[in-house]
Design an enzyme around this catalytic site. Structure first.
Site, PDB file in Angstrom:
ATOM      1  CB  CYS A 212      12.156 -30.536 -14.871  1.00  0.00           C
ATOM      2  SG  CYS A 212      12.548 -29.039 -15.794  1.00  0.00           S
TER       3      CYS A 212
ATOM      4  CG  HIS B 151       6.376 -24.730 -13.223  1.00  0.00           C
ATOM      5  ND1 HIS B 151       7.511 -25.472 -13.417  1.00  0.00           N
ATOM      6  CD2 HIS B 151       6.675 -23.841 -12.236  1.00  0.00           C
ATOM      7  CE1 HIS B 151       8.451 -25.049 -12.590  1.00  0.00           C
ATOM      8  NE2 HIS B 151       7.967 -24.058 -11.861  1.00  0.00           N
TER       9      HIS B 151
ATOM     10  CB  CYS C 160       5.772 -27.059 -18.559  1.00  0.00           C
ATOM     11  SG  CYS C 160       6.587 -26.133 -17.237  1.00  0.00           S
TER      12      CYS C 160
ATOM     13  CD  GLU D 238       8.818 -21.614  -9.457  1.00  0.00           C
ATOM     14  OE1 GLU D 238       9.114 -21.191  -8.328  1.00  0.00           O
ATOM     15  OE2 GLU D 238       8.915 -22.823  -9.781  1.00  0.00           O
TER      16      GLU D 238
ATOM     17  CG  ASP E 213      10.555 -28.582 -11.713  1.00  0.00           C
ATOM     18  OD1 ASP E 213      10.891 -28.659 -12.911  1.00  0.00           O
ATOM     19  OD2 ASP E 213       9.732 -27.746 -11.304  1.00  0.00           O
ATOM     20  CB  SER E 214      13.564 -25.310 -12.824  1.00  0.00           C
ATOM     21  OG  SER E 214      12.186 -25.139 -13.101  1.00  0.00           O
TER      22      SER E 214
HETATM   23  N1  DGL Z   1       8.788 -27.608 -14.610  1.00  0.00           N
HETATM   24  C1  DGL Z   1       9.752 -27.324 -15.638  1.00  0.00           C
HETATM   25  C2  DGL Z   1       9.360 -28.048 -16.914  1.00  0.00           C
HETATM   26  O1  DGL Z   1       8.603 -29.023 -16.824  1.00  0.00           O
HETATM   27  C3  DGL Z   1       9.903 -25.834 -15.640  1.00  0.00           C
HETATM   28  C4  DGL Z   1      10.674 -25.227 -16.621  1.00  0.00           C
HETATM   29  C5  DGL Z   1      11.427 -23.968 -16.338  1.00  0.00           C
HETATM   30  O2  DGL Z   1      12.079 -23.836 -15.302  1.00  0.00           O
HETATM   31  O3  DGL Z   1      11.438 -23.125 -17.257  1.00  0.00           O
HETATM   32  O4  DGL Z   1       9.810 -27.773 -18.002  1.00  0.00           O
END
Ligand code: DGL
Length: 278
Positions: free
Chosen positions: A82, A195, A193, A161, A19-20
């Site tokens: 992600c 997150h 998302c 975050e 993931d990011s």
């Molecule tokens: N968890 C990522 C997603 O599901 C995060 C996105 C991001 O880094 O903007 O899209």
């Protein structure tokens, strides 16, 4: 119990998750609930987070770097946990890899279709995910008469975050994004998302109890279980303690803080410099 060679080899391989940032940990949480003997190797590309505002091409480049890193970590399946990275090109990663590669959009769509009774479905995600219309397309493929309302919520990832979910500012932002969806009388809201499950309480408070939130993490974990089962890749060694390894491309501290809280265990992350971050 008699084991095949294949089972013994796969027993030691981990589930790779990328993931990011911390969002993919919501998927790790469900995986370890469902398959407590499986080890996990996780990469959070925090140096490039957020992915949401970036071009699909750039996001794919980052994803390929993480895949290259994980290729040397003995994984048996890769989960692109992600939505933004999945929307940017899941088929590219699948073509380039000889392992099963799973995205997060289709499982969320399935869960929403199962959950909605009115057919009025909201989708929230990053700008990249919402602009790709991947959720909308996947939902419509299953049912052309759905009423779908999509909304990009770019600030949510940064609130998560930076551990700012329990602040008045987060509440204000949540109302701004979500009130228009409530006015559309949705009965189901896809958290598009990974997150966002980290802010479930806030989102649920804002949309009210009559809207069902879809966190695709449990659906994804179930699908991973099925794939591992079918491929004879489940770790059969019940006596083994699973290993969790966490890597990030940015500073480990915020990741460790949010991760430890979410997984209810001490998360130690190691910083790795990917070629493009140097
Ligand atoms: N968890 C990522 C997603 O599901 C995060 C996105 C991001 O880094 O903007 O899209």
């Amino acid at each position: 119990m008699t084991l095949t060679n294949e089972q013994i080899i796969n027993a030691h391989r981990a589930i790779g998750v990328i993931d990011s940032g911390v969002g993919g940990l919501t998927v790790v949480k469900e995986i370890s609930k469902l398959m407590p003997h499986e080890s996990v190797v996780y990469f959070g590309d925090t140096a490039h987070m957020p992915y949401g505002p970036r071009s699909y091409e750039e996001v794919r480049g980052f994803v390929f770097q993480m895949i290259e890193f994980l290729r040397h970590q003995e994984i048996k399946i890769l989960i692109v946990a992600c939505n933004s990275a999945t929307a940017a090109g899941l088929s590219y990663y699948q073509k380039a890899s000889d392992l099963p590669v799973l995205g997060v959009i289709e499982p969320g769509v399935r869960a929403a279709l199962n959950g909605s009774s009115s057919g009025r479905i909201g989708v929230i995600g990053t700008t990249g995910t919402i602009n790709s219309s991947e959720y909308e397309k996947a939902l419509r493929r299953q049912n052309g008469s759905l009423h779908i309302v999509s909304k990009a919520c770019p600030l949510f990832v940064l609130l998560v975050e930076n551990n700012l979910v329990d602040t008045p500012e987060a509440k204000r932002v949540a109302h701004e994004y979500l009130d228009p969806l409530v006015r559309e009388e949705i009965d189901t809201l896809i958290l598009g998302c990974t997150h966002y499950p980290l802010m479930t309480e806030l989102i649920q408070n804002v949309v009210g109890p009559s809207v069902q939130l879809i966190n695709s993490a449990d659906e994804i974990a179930a699908e991973v279980g099925e794939i591992l089962n079918k491929g004879n890749m489940i770790n059969p060694l019940n006596s083994e303690k699973p290993r969790f390894r966490f890597f990030v491309s940015g500073s480990p501290t915020p990741f460790e803080e949010v991760g430890s809280k979410l997984l209810n265990r001490s998360v130690k992350a190691y910083q790795v410099t990917l070629p493009s971050t140097s």
